[in-house]
Design a protein around this motif. Structure first.
Motif, mmCIF file in Angstrom:
data_model
loop_
_atom_site.group_PDB
_atom_site.id
_atom_site.type_symbol
_atom_site.label_atom_id
_atom_site.label_comp_id
_atom_site.label_asym_id
_atom_site.label_seq_id
_atom_site.Cartn_x
_atom_site.Cartn_y
_atom_site.Cartn_z
ATOM 1 N N ARG A 3 36.705 27.681 22.329
ATOM 2 C CA ARG A 3 36.367 27.443 23.726
ATOM 3 C C ARG A 3 37.391 28.095 24.655
ATOM 4 N NH1 ARG A 3 35.831 21.261 24.829
ATOM 5 N NH2 ARG A 3 38.059 21.365 24.380
ATOM 6 N N ASN A 4 38.675 27.994 24.305
ATOM 7 C CA ASN A 4 39.737 28.506 25.172
ATOM 8 C C ASN A 4 39.720 30.024 25.293
ATOM 9 O OD1 ASN A 4 40.555 25.903 25.535
ATOM 10 N ND2 ASN A 4 42.485 26.091 24.425
ATOM 11 N N GLN A 5 39.340 30.711 24.232
ATOM 12 C CA GLN A 5 39.478 32.166 24.189
ATOM 13 C C GLN A 5 38.199 32.923 24.514
ATOM 14 O OE1 GLN A 5 41.863 33.835 20.873
ATOM 15 N NE2 GLN A 5 41.948 31.736 20.111
ATOM 16 N N THR A 6 37.105 32.221 24.784
ATOM 17 C CA THR A 6 35.829 32.919 24.957
ATOM 18 C C THR A 6 35.270 32.741 26.369
ATOM 19 O OG1 THR A 6 34.733 30.991 23.963
ATOM 20 C CG2 THR A 6 35.181 32.873 22.529
ATOM 21 N N GLY A 7 36.143 32.754 27.340
ATOM 22 C CA GLY A 7 35.712 32.538 28.713
ATOM 23 C C GLY A 7 35.860 33.762 29.593
ATOM 24 N N ILE A 8 36.297 33.518 30.831
ATOM 25 C CA ILE A 8 36.387 34.541 31.869
ATOM 26 C C ILE A 8 37.832 34.636 32.363
ATOM 27 C CG2 ILE A 8 35.670 35.168 34.210
ATOM 28 C CD1 ILE A 8 33.068 33.596 33.679
ATOM 29 N N VAL A 9 38.333 35.853 32.481
ATOM 30 C CA VAL A 9 39.625 36.144 33.098
ATOM 31 C C VAL A 9 39.359 36.978 34.345
ATOM 32 C CG1 VAL A 9 41.763 37.492 32.837
ATOM 33 C CG2 VAL A 9 41.012 35.968 30.996
ATOM 34 N N LEU A 10 40.132 36.736 35.403
ATOM 35 C CA LEU A 10 39.953 37.481 36.648
ATOM 36 C C LEU A 10 41.221 38.252 36.978
ATOM 37 C CD1 LEU A 10 37.957 37.937 38.997
ATOM 38 C CD2 LEU A 10 39.070 36.043 40.188
ATOM 39 N N GLY A 11 41.065 39.538 37.252
ATOM 40 C CA GLY A 11 42.158 40.387 37.708
ATOM 41 C C GLY A 11 41.933 40.805 39.151
ATOM 42 N N VAL A 12 43.004 40.800 39.961
ATOM 43 C CA VAL A 12 42.896 41.181 41.369
ATOM 44 C C VAL A 12 44.022 42.162 41.690
ATOM 45 C CG1 VAL A 12 42.756 40.370 43.745
ATOM 46 C CG2 VAL A 12 42.010 38.869 41.886
ATOM 47 N N ARG A 13 43.660 43.324 42.192
ATOM 48 C CA ARG A 13 44.634 44.379 42.512
ATOM 49 C C ARG A 13 45.014 44.266 43.984
ATOM 50 N NH1 ARG A 13 48.343 47.438 43.087
ATOM 51 N NH2 ARG A 13 48.549 49.535 42.249
ATOM 52 N N GLY A 14 46.181 43.720 44.258
ATOM 53 C CA GLY A 14 46.638 43.581 45.631
ATOM 54 C C GLY A 14 47.300 44.847 46.149
ATOM 55 N N ARG A 15 47.866 44.769 47.327
ATOM 56 C CA ARG A 15 48.524 45.936 47.921
ATOM 57 C C ARG A 15 49.834 46.250 47.227
ATOM 58 N NH1 ARG A 15 48.875 45.261 54.266
ATOM 59 N NH2 ARG A 15 49.518 47.442 54.065
ATOM 60 N N ARG A 16 50.495 45.226 46.676
ATOM 61 C CA ARG A 16 51.805 45.429 46.048
ATOM 62 C C ARG A 16 51.854 45.011 44.583
ATOM 63 N NH1 ARG A 16 52.340 43.558 51.134
ATOM 64 N NH2 ARG A 16 52.185 41.391 50.434
ATOM 65 N N GLU A 17 50.968 44.091 44.173
ATOM 66 C CA GLU A 17 51.007 43.529 42.827
ATOM 67 C C GLU A 17 49.599 43.333 42.283
ATOM 68 O OE1 GLU A 17 54.482 40.353 42.591
ATOM 69 O OE2 GLU A 17 53.454 40.213 44.527
ATOM 70 N N VAL A 18 49.543 43.176 40.978
ATOM 71 C CA VAL A 18 48.314 42.772 40.296
ATOM 72 C C VAL A 18 48.437 41.291 39.957
ATOM 73 C CG1 VAL A 18 46.953 43.016 38.183
ATOM 74 C CG2 VAL A 18 47.878 45.051 39.315
ATOM 75 N N ALA A 19 47.374 40.523 40.188
ATOM 76 C CA ALA A 19 47.360 39.107 39.823
ATOM 77 C C ALA A 19 46.359 38.892 38.704
ATOM 78 C CB ALA A 19 47.008 38.237 41.024
ATOM 79 N N LEU A 20 46.766 38.143 37.676
ATOM 80 C CA LEU A 20 45.909 37.853 36.530
ATOM 81 C C LEU A 20 45.717 36.338 36.425
ATOM 82 C CD1 LEU A 20 47.525 40.276 33.906
ATOM 83 C CD2 LEU A 20 45.639 40.732 35.498
ATOM 84 N N LEU A 21 44.480 35.894 36.539
ATOM 85 C CA LEU A 21 44.122 34.488 36.437
ATOM 86 C C LEU A 21 43.483 34.303 35.068
ATOM 87 C CD1 LEU A 21 42.595 34.041 40.016
ATOM 88 C CD2 LEU A 21 44.994 34.197 39.311
ATOM 89 N N THR A 22 44.099 33.478 34.220
ATOM 90 C CA THR A 22 43.847 33.562 32.780
ATOM 91 C C THR A 22 43.218 32.339 32.136
ATOM 92 O OG1 THR A 22 46.076 32.753 32.276
ATOM 93 C CG2 THR A 22 45.800 35.143 32.531
ATOM 94 N N GLY A 23 43.130 31.200 32.838
ATOM 95 C CA GLY A 23 42.599 30.009 32.183
ATOM 96 C C GLY A 23 43.453 29.613 30.991
#
Length: 394
Positions: free
Chosen positions: A282-302
């Motif tokens: 369940r933990n490994q088969t979901g959705i990850v979101l990446g967002v490319r900001g002006r200075r950094e990349v953000a990774l939302l990982t669950g």
């Protein structure tokens, strides 16, 4: 009767397993309560908590497995006492009753069945209305106890990645958490992404009021949602308030491999959604979101594993060599083996806030803290249980 194992907390000293079960339907719950001589007291609505909690000591490796389905004769629990949970008890938003006493079985392997998966429709809705916003982007890691609630805000959109809360929170605590997020006053469209169907990642959604539901345009979820009464409850809440629940199908397996990997699902401007290939975890088969900001990349990982997240990010050329905000997976618990050296080989600077709270697992665990600190080149971790909500423009 069908039961889904939502959660198991293990006391390593005593080997006692504290188990939270969900049922397939509320009718099943009512019949089950009747077998035990209890009263489920249905209120005639679909917005009812349905889960059950009990403690037992399993026999060897034949105990209940988290995230699995079982077909169990209710008489197995005839030695327990059904006790309704009070509305001001911990977990009352999703938990309906405690079973006091031990079940007649300590081995459950013979009751294991194939997963029962809900049929969630897909949707053509995009995650955001403006994928290339002007100005800074804001990331917030919300202090929600031992759960996960991250937000991305741009000039045009607000994205909530997981809308979780600690399983220890009372209904009043969850309600206060939701109210504090200022959803009622929001003028931007709000999209929600649930990383995976674990209650500490969607708990707070159960305490939205109608005016807050009216602010949501869509809730994205992985397609492999367990077909439980709680799923039906969430689905009904969203449908009744005009909110689309949209399934995201698993990624295709590369070259026929059965290994679980994350792959880019789609990209819209600064937003990239990653989806896992099929699997039982369940933990490994979901959705990850990446967002490319002006200075950094953000990774939302669950709760995804570090190595699988990093492998997917290495396939995104525009991420390579950038400063990176990695919201630590699984509340600083075990999620594979984080390697500071490997992450710093791909990203120039790392920031690794941890969303955590009071819990029986010892999260964040020492080895993970050490590695996350090394990723930050010795800088002290931001922990929501100690430091509160974390916000950064990137």
């Amino acid at each position: 009767m069908y039961f889904y194992v939502q959660q198991i907390d293990i006391d390593k000293a005593t080997r006692h397993h504290d188990v939270i079960l969900d049922v397939a339907t509320m009718d099943d719950h009512i019949r089950f309560a009747s077998v035990l001589g209890g009263q489920a007291q249905p209120d005639g609505t679909t917005a009812q908590a349905s889960m059950l909690r009990f403690t037992y000591t399993p026999s060897g490796y034949d105990g209940l497995k988290e995230g699995s389905w079982y077909d169990i004769d209710p008489d197995v629990f005839a030695s327990t006492q059904y006790q309704l949970v009070n509305s001001d008890d911990a977990g009352a938003s999703f938990l309906r009753a405690n079973l006091v006493g031990a079940p007649r079985q300590s081995s459950f392997a013979q009751f294991l069945i194939k997963p029962r998966v809900a049929k969630v429709t897909t949707s053509t809705l995009d995650l955001v209305v403006e994928p290339n916003p002007v100005g800074d982007i804001e990331l917030t890691v919300v202090d929600c106890g031992h759960g996960n609630w991250n937000e991305i805000k741009t000039a045009n959109d607000r994205v909530i990645y997981d809308v979780g809360a600690s399983r220890r929170f009372t209904k009043a605590q969850v309600r206060a958490l939701v109210a504090a997020r200022g959803i009622l006053g929001e003028t931007r469209p709000i999209s929600v992404v649930i990383s995976h169907w674990d209650v500490d990642h969607y708990h707070a959604l159960l305490e939205f009021d109608p005016a807050e539901f009216a602010k949501l345009r869509v809730v994205f979820t992985p397609s492999q949602v367990p077909d439980t009464q709680t799923y039906r409850r969430v689905s009904n809440l969203l449908t009744n308030h005009g909110v689309t629940l949209a399934a995201q199908q698993p990624a295709s397996r590369p070259n026929g491999s059965r290994a679980i990997v994350l792959q880019q699902h789609w990209n819209r401007g600064i937003f990239t959604m990653f989806r896992a290939t099929p699997g039982r975890s369940r933990n490994q088969t979901g959705i990850v979101l990446g967002v490319r900001g002006r200075r950094e990349v953000a990774l939302l990982t669950g709760d995804h594993h570090y190595d699988k997240v990093l492998a997917a990010m290495c396939n995104i050329p525009t991420y390579q060599g950038c400063p990176c905000i990695l919201v630590a997976p699984h509340h600083g618990g075990l999620a594979g083996s984080p390697s500071a050296a490997n992450w710093l080989a791909s990203f120039s600077v790392m920031t690794t806030p941890v969303s955590c709270g009071v819990n029986p697992h010892g999260h964040p665990i020492a080895d993970v803290v050490n590695e996350l600190t090394a990723m930050q080149q010795g800088a002290t971790l931001w922990r929501t249980d100690i430091n509160g909500t974390w916000t950064r423009s990137f």
